[in-house]
Design a protein around this motif. Structure first.
Motif, PDB file in Angstrom:
ATOM      1  N   ASN A 142       0.836  -1.295  -0.146  1.00  0.00           N
ATOM      2  CA  ASN A 142      -0.132  -0.053  -0.043  1.00  0.00           C
ATOM      3  C   ASN A 142       0.898   1.279   0.028  1.00  0.00           C
ATOM      4  O   ASN A 142       0.538   2.419   0.334  1.00  0.00           O
ATOM      5  CB  ASN A 142      -0.813   0.050   1.382  1.00  0.00           C
ATOM      6  CG  ASN A 142      -2.187   0.549   1.038  1.00  0.00           C
ATOM      7  OD1 ASN A 142      -2.515   1.134  -0.342  1.00  0.00           O
ATOM      8  ND2 ASN A 142      -3.023   1.030   2.118  1.00  0.00           N
ATOM      9  N   ASN A 143       2.186   1.033  -0.236  1.00  0.00           N
ATOM     10  CA  ASN A 143       3.111   2.382  -0.200  1.00  0.00           C
ATOM     11  C   ASN A 143       3.206   2.806  -1.745  1.00  0.00           C
ATOM     12  O   ASN A 143       3.212   2.015  -2.599  1.00  0.00           O
ATOM     13  CB  ASN A 143       4.396   1.960   0.319  1.00  0.00           C
ATOM     14  CG  ASN A 143       4.203   1.936   1.874  1.00  0.00           C
ATOM     15  OD1 ASN A 143       4.434   2.656   2.697  1.00  0.00           O
ATOM     16  ND2 ASN A 143       4.158   0.803   2.206  1.00  0.00           N
ATOM     17  N   SER A 144       3.529   4.117  -1.858  1.00  0.00           N
ATOM     18  CA  SER A 144       3.721   4.493  -3.255  1.00  0.00           C
ATOM     19  C   SER A 144       5.287   4.512  -3.532  1.00  0.00           C
ATOM     20  O   SER A 144       5.781   4.610  -4.560  1.00  0.00           O
ATOM     21  CB  SER A 144       3.334   5.884  -3.487  1.00  0.00           C
ATOM     22  OG  SER A 144       3.310   6.684  -2.323  1.00  0.00           O
ATOM     23  N   ASP A 145       6.264   4.261  -2.351  1.00  0.00           N
ATOM     24  CA  ASP A 145       7.537   4.516  -2.671  1.00  0.00           C
ATOM     25  C   ASP A 145       8.211   3.477  -1.766  1.00  0.00           C
ATOM     26  O   ASP A 145       7.663   3.047  -0.708  1.00  0.00           O
ATOM     27  CB  ASP A 145       8.262   5.824  -2.296  1.00  0.00           C
ATOM     28  CG  ASP A 145       7.667   6.969  -3.001  1.00  0.00           C
ATOM     29  OD1 ASP A 145       8.039   7.156  -4.056  1.00  0.00           O
ATOM     30  OD2 ASP A 145       6.720   7.464  -2.232  1.00  0.00           O
ATOM     31  N   LEU A 146       9.287   2.835  -2.090  1.00  0.00           N
ATOM     32  CA  LEU A 146      10.224   1.806  -1.345  1.00  0.00           C
ATOM     33  C   LEU A 146      11.680   1.858  -1.959  1.00  0.00           C
ATOM     34  O   LEU A 146      11.772   2.358  -3.078  1.00  0.00           O
ATOM     35  CB  LEU A 146       9.619   0.289  -1.188  1.00  0.00           C
ATOM     36  CG  LEU A 146       9.501  -0.398  -2.369  1.00  0.00           C
ATOM     37  CD1 LEU A 146      10.636  -0.799  -2.687  1.00  0.00           C
ATOM     38  CD2 LEU A 146       8.429  -1.554  -1.897  1.00  0.00           C
ATOM     39  N   TYR A 147      12.471   1.275  -0.890  1.00  0.00           N
ATOM     40  CA  TYR A 147      13.920   1.483  -1.373  1.00  0.00           C
ATOM     41  C   TYR A 147      14.418  -0.098  -0.863  1.00  0.00           C
ATOM     42  O   TYR A 147      13.980  -0.652  -0.015  1.00  0.00           O
ATOM     43  CB  TYR A 147      14.657   2.411  -0.348  1.00  0.00           C
ATOM     44  CG  TYR A 147      14.059   3.733  -0.689  1.00  0.00           C
ATOM     45  CD1 TYR A 147      14.528   4.519  -1.609  1.00  0.00           C
ATOM     46  CD2 TYR A 147      12.913   4.327  -0.039  1.00  0.00           C
ATOM     47  CE1 TYR A 147      13.913   5.623  -2.105  1.00  0.00           C
ATOM     48  CE2 TYR A 147      12.301   5.435  -0.125  1.00  0.00           C
ATOM     49  CZ  TYR A 147      12.822   6.162  -1.435  1.00  0.00           C
ATOM     50  OH  TYR A 147      12.053   7.644  -1.934  1.00  0.00           O
TER      51      TYR A 147
ATOM     52  N   HIS B 174       6.707   2.833  -6.745  1.00  0.00           N
ATOM     53  CA  HIS B 174       8.167   3.261  -7.221  1.00  0.00           C
ATOM     54  C   HIS B 174       9.159   2.839  -6.190  1.00  0.00           C
ATOM     55  O   HIS B 174       9.088   2.891  -4.883  1.00  0.00           O
ATOM     56  CB  HIS B 174       7.891   4.944  -7.057  1.00  0.00           C
ATOM     57  CG  HIS B 174       9.304   5.661  -6.900  1.00  0.00           C
ATOM     58  ND1 HIS B 174       9.792   6.496  -5.873  1.00  0.00           N
ATOM     59  CD2 HIS B 174      10.211   5.621  -7.817  1.00  0.00           C
ATOM     60  CE1 HIS B 174      10.872   6.688  -6.292  1.00  0.00           C
ATOM     61  NE2 HIS B 174      11.115   6.400  -7.505  1.00  0.00           N
ATOM     62  N   SER B 175      10.177   2.478  -6.794  1.00  0.00           N
ATOM     63  CA  SER B 175      11.317   1.899  -6.107  1.00  0.00           C
ATOM     64  C   SER B 175      12.721   2.334  -6.484  1.00  0.00           C
ATOM     65  O   SER B 175      12.912   2.481  -7.606  1.00  0.00           O
ATOM     66  CB  SER B 175      11.193   0.323  -6.052  1.00  0.00           C
ATOM     67  OG  SER B 175      12.169  -0.369  -5.534  1.00  0.00           O
ATOM     68  N   GLU B 176      13.912   2.346  -5.617  1.00  0.00           N
ATOM     69  CA  GLU B 176      14.734   2.734  -5.934  1.00  0.00           C
ATOM     70  C   GLU B 176      15.883   1.811  -5.128  1.00  0.00           C
ATOM     71  O   GLU B 176      15.622   1.258  -4.061  1.00  0.00           O
ATOM     72  CB  GLU B 176      15.446   4.287  -5.552  1.00  0.00           C
ATOM     73  CG  GLU B 176      14.484   5.180  -6.404  1.00  0.00           C
ATOM     74  CD  GLU B 176      14.568   5.455  -7.631  1.00  0.00           C
ATOM     75  OE1 GLU B 176      15.552   5.054  -8.237  1.00  0.00           O
ATOM     76  OE2 GLU B 176      13.552   5.871  -8.348  1.00  0.00           O
ATOM     77  N   ALA B 177      17.063   1.569  -5.576  1.00  0.00           N
ATOM     78  CA  ALA B 177      18.089   0.873  -5.132  1.00  0.00           C
ATOM     79  C   ALA B 177      19.197   1.608  -4.826  1.00  0.00           C
ATOM     80  O   ALA B 177      19.661   2.245  -5.699  1.00  0.00           O
ATOM     81  CB  ALA B 177      18.433  -0.442  -6.082  1.00  0.00           C
TER      82      ALA B 177
ATOM     83  N   MET C 235       9.993  -4.555  -8.725  1.00  0.00           N
ATOM     84  CA  MET C 235       8.821  -3.905  -7.916  1.00  0.00           C
ATOM     85  C   MET C 235       8.238  -3.015  -8.677  1.00  0.00           C
ATOM     86  O   MET C 235       7.033  -2.914  -9.013  1.00  0.00           O
ATOM     87  CB  MET C 235       9.660  -3.448  -6.609  1.00  0.00           C
ATOM     88  CG  MET C 235       8.574  -2.918  -5.689  1.00  0.00           C
ATOM     89  SD  MET C 235       7.526  -4.276  -5.046  1.00  0.00           S
ATOM     90  CE  MET C 235       8.308  -5.059  -4.081  1.00  0.00           C
ATOM     91  N   LYS C 236       9.088  -2.036  -9.294  1.00  0.00           N
ATOM     92  CA  LYS C 236       8.440  -1.050  -9.951  1.00  0.00           C
ATOM     93  C   LYS C 236       7.738  -1.347 -11.357  1.00  0.00           C
ATOM     94  O   LYS C 236       6.531  -1.120 -11.520  1.00  0.00           O
ATOM     95  CB  LYS C 236       9.207   0.286 -10.158  1.00  0.00           C
ATOM     96  CG  LYS C 236      10.444   0.225 -11.322  1.00  0.00           C
ATOM     97  CD  LYS C 236      11.035   1.493 -10.908  1.00  0.00           C
ATOM     98  CE  LYS C 236      12.715   0.960 -10.968  1.00  0.00           C
ATOM     99  NZ  LYS C 236      13.425   2.294 -10.449  1.00  0.00           N
ATOM    100  N   GLU C 237       8.297  -2.222 -11.952  1.00  0.00           N
ATOM    101  CA  GLU C 237       7.631  -2.613 -13.309  1.00  0.00           C
ATOM    102  C   GLU C 237       6.019  -3.170 -13.210  1.00  0.00           C
ATOM    103  O   GLU C 237       5.511  -3.076 -14.106  1.00  0.00           O
ATOM    104  CB  GLU C 237       8.662  -3.123 -14.364  1.00  0.00           C
ATOM    105  CG  GLU C 237       9.018  -4.653 -14.029  1.00  0.00           C
ATOM    106  CD  GLU C 237       9.748  -5.029 -15.150  1.00  0.00           C
ATOM    107  OE1 GLU C 237      10.589  -5.988 -14.723  1.00  0.00           O
ATOM    108  OE2 GLU C 237       9.822  -4.617 -16.140  1.00  0.00           O
TER     109      GLU C 237
ATOM    110  N   SER D 163      16.537  11.599   3.368  1.00  0.00           N
ATOM    111  CA  SER D 163      15.508  12.823   3.614  1.00  0.00           C
ATOM    112  C   SER D 163      14.069  12.361   3.066  1.00  0.00           C
ATOM    113  O   SER D 163      12.993  12.813   3.562  1.00  0.00           O
ATOM    114  CB  SER D 163      15.830  14.079   2.484  1.00  0.00           C
ATOM    115  OG  SER D 163      15.832  13.813   1.376  1.00  0.00           O
ATOM    116  N   LEU D 164      13.940  11.250   2.344  1.00  0.00           N
ATOM    117  CA  LEU D 164      12.801  10.637   1.881  1.00  0.00           C
ATOM    118  C   LEU D 164      12.192   9.536   2.910  1.00  0.00           C
ATOM    119  O   LEU D 164      11.096   9.191   2.742  1.00  0.00           O
ATOM    120  CB  LEU D 164      12.907  10.072   0.648  1.00  0.00           C
ATOM    121  CG  LEU D 164      13.376  11.152  -0.693  1.00  0.00           C
ATOM    122  CD1 LEU D 164      13.466  10.220  -1.951  1.00  0.00           C
ATOM    123  CD2 LEU D 164      12.042  11.958  -0.725  1.00  0.00           C
ATOM    124  N   ILE D 165      13.013   9.195   4.007  1.00  0.00           N
ATOM    125  CA  ILE D 165      12.445   8.225   4.569  1.00  0.00           C
ATOM    126  C   ILE D 165      11.828   8.898   6.029  1.00  0.00           C
ATOM    127  O   ILE D 165      12.054   9.656   6.616  1.00  0.00           O
ATOM    128  CB  ILE D 165      13.740   7.469   5.441  1.00  0.00           C
ATOM    129  CG1 ILE D 165      14.527   6.725   4.308  1.00  0.00           C
ATOM    130  CG2 ILE D 165      13.324   6.219   6.608  1.00  0.00           C
ATOM    131  CD1 ILE D 165      13.996   5.923   3.316  1.00  0.00           C
TER     132      ILE D 165
END
Ligand code: F6R
Length: 610
Positions: free
Chosen positions: A465-470, A495-498, A488-490, A510-512
């Protein structure tokens, strides 16, 4: 991308075209269309925004009797996925379908509009239709009109054309995009790939770039730009397409995740000799090859680049030679400087990706030795590389790669040992132990993760249910995280970043905030202490930490909100194992979010445009 198909012969064309389009749907699936030449010689056309199944339903409402036709399944480039923009596109004297992209279409549209042509769509393809009409009406000869037209086109294309006054004929041409023609008892076929035709014919021809091909029921003729015509030279295909059936699985992606233990074992064991050592002679590669270069330049896109990042980690750490990992779309215009002899290594599941192919061609033209890691047999990149190592993963149908990626990493892992062994950086005993691990322990570990799908499903319920994760990690978990994140993103659209775990505090921290998921991969004990430090930094800011670690990570519960204990394998192999956890996590999150797992929005399996 896009898939094109054509048939002319004794049978009804409609069903053949619809079945062919279904087989080509991996190339694009946002709109589709077909045209059958009626018995009265009229073009009867059906188009729709949406999938081939929707086209089939629309085609049932119309009389499409006829034995000659063309079809198209689209991945939109110019203009949205609407019925108006769907192919085929018409002009006064012809109708055509197009796979590719025309870079100078705005200039062409302007010129043709000034000449009185009226455009009904936003596509680049319609400009090709009008331009070809102009040239055909000027010269009256299809081959000559095709040559005149393609001289004015910048970009890539595979075209299939029916001219109004040439019943029973389909004309075709190509540049930088695939086109296959095939001859059978009942007629002649053309398509974007071989598997779409194999159940009709095994006698195929891959026309050279820039020729004009005329396909009739009983003949296929190739005309070269100097005006010489000859029957197409057919080759016999003796390989089979693996099964493209879900075999009881809910999705192709799930099936392909399950195929990974066998695919990795098969791919690796095939290249381990009786002494248990890495050996690529099955690929026709002599052992002396492995000492013939000083560095490697990997050229690839997407997940293949992520496989390349793992490969770089393995090759540099085991064999000590420099490896650069190059995004093909950049490499093709700005290749980095090389020192000494560099091996250009293209990695591509499809073997068709336009940027990777262009990068390989550039490397070769700059005098680099080349090799490729490819899944699809006989594909363009496979045919152009000096050496090919096939992953033999079988057809990968889901758009998001799983077994394609794992088998690429398996080959890179074996290459790392082979290069290290050939250069005296690894003993025979160590190499044999390494190969045993890759052939036996890694597939067993992948199977063990797949068997724990329910556990992973429960974890996915905490993050979906999150819109972002790392994803964060160190050492081998750094390149591994890039692929975990892309999965995860595709497919789930989260939205996900590594990140390298130590890098978070240089900006991204700063996004956490409260409950933002951070998935920490910890598979290399050299970094456990550092990872716990980075995890603490996240938790101190309220982040939710899901720790995926090996069994020897002490007290994971103290450092995480939830943990998943990965099966133990040597750290060098962990990217092959942790990714399977991430594939299933992404799959389950996508299901909860109601996403179309096998056909993520806006994507296509085979990217044949720049
Ligand atoms: C992601 C994915 C893509 C491909 C990329 C390159 O799941 O599949 O990122 O890896 O488009 O494709 P190939 O390997 O066919 O060159």
């Amino acid at each position: 991308m896009c898939g094109i198909i054509g048939y002319t012969g004794k049978k009804q064309a409609k069903q053949i075209i619809l079945e062919g389009l279904a087989a080509l749907e991996y190339r694009g699936y946002d709109s589709a269309g077909l045209c059958v030449r009626g018995t009265d010689n009229k073009f009867n056309t059906v188009k729709c925004g949406g999938r081939v199944s929707e086209l089939a339903a629309a085609a049932d409402m119309v009389d499409l009797t006829g034995t000659c036709g063309i079809g198209h399944t689209r991945w939109a480039t110019h203009g949205g996925p609407t019925k108006e923009n769907a192919h085929p596109h018409t002009s006064e004297s012809l109708i055509l379908v197009h796979n590719g992209i025309i870079d100078n279409c705005l200039d062409l549209r302007r010129m043709l509009t000034e000449e009185g042509y009226v455009f009904l769509s936003e596509t680049d393809t319609e400009a090709v239709a009008h331009l070809l009409d102009r040239e055909y009406r000027a010269c009256g000869d299809p081959a000559e009109a095709i040559f005149r037209t393609i001289r004015l086109l910048n970009g890539s294309f595979a075209l299939a054309i029916m001219f109004k006054d040439r019943p029973g004929e389909i004309w075709a041409t190509r540049r930088d995009n695939p086109l296959i023609v095939a001859s059978a008892e009942d007629g002649s076929y053309l398509a974007s790939d071989i598997p779409a035709l194999l159940h009709h014919s095994r006698d195929i021809c891959r026309p050279e770039e820039g020729v004009a091909v005329c396909v009739r029921a009983d003949s296929i003729t190739v005309t070269t730009p100097d005006g010489k015509s000859a029957p197409a030279k057919l080759e016999r295909i003796d390989w089979n397409v693996g099964t493209a059936d879900k075999e009881g699985f809910a999705h192709f992606m799930l099936k392909e995740i399950h195929e990974q233990p066998d695919a990795v074992r098969r791919c690796a064991s095939h290249r381990v000799n009786a002494a248990g050592l890495p050996d690529f002679t099955v690929d026709g590669i002599d052992p002396s090859f492995w000492t013939s270069f000083d560095s490697i330049a990997i050229i690839s896109c997407g997940s293949a680049t992520h496989a390349g990042l793992v490969g770089r980690y393995l090759i540099e750490s085991l064999a000590g030679i420099p490896v650069t990992v190059n995004t093909a779309s950049e490499y093709r215009y700005d290749p980095p400087a090389t020192v000494g002899h560099t091996l250009a290594l293209a990695i591509s599941q499809s073997g068709e990706t336009a940027d990777t192919l262009a990068g390989l061609r550039l490397a070769k033209s700059n005098g680099l030795l080349s090799a490729a890691i490819i899944n699809v047999f006989g594909s363009a990149i496979a045919r152009e590389a000096d050496h090919v190592m096939y992953t033999n993963a079988g057809p990968e149908i889901a758009v998001a790669t799983t077994k394609g990626y794992s088998t690429q990493v398996a080959i890179l892992a074996l290459m790392a040992a082979q290069i290290a062994y050939a250069r005296g950086k690894m003993t025979a005993e160590a190499a044999a132990e390494y190969c045993r691990g890759l052939v036996n322990d890694v597939p067993a570990a992948i199977s063990a993760i797949i068997a724990r799908r329910d556990e992973i499903k429960a974890l996915s319920a905490k993050i979906y249910n999150n819109s972002d994760l790392y994803f964060i990690g160190r050492g081998p978990d750094c390149p591994a995280g890039t692929e975990c994140s892309l999965k995860m993103k595709e497919i789930s659209y989260i939205h996900s970043e590594a990140y390298a775990a130590g890098e978070l505090k240089h900006g991204t921290l700063s996004l956490i905030e409260q409950n933002i998921p951070v998935i920490a991969l910890a598979t290399d004990k050299r970094y456990y202490d550092k990872m716990t430090g980075n995890i603490r930094e996240v938790r101190a800011r309220g982040g939710y930490v899901l720790l995926a670690c090996e069994p020897d990570f002490a007290h994971p519960e103290e450092f995480s909100d939830d943990s998943f204990i990965l099966p133990a394998v040597p750290a060098v192999f962990s990217p092959l194992v942790s990714v399977v956890f991430a594939q299933i996590l992404a799959y389950e999150a996508a299901l909860i979010r109601g996403c179309d797992v096998d056909h993520p929005r806006n994507l296509a399996k085979s990217v044949t445009v720049e």
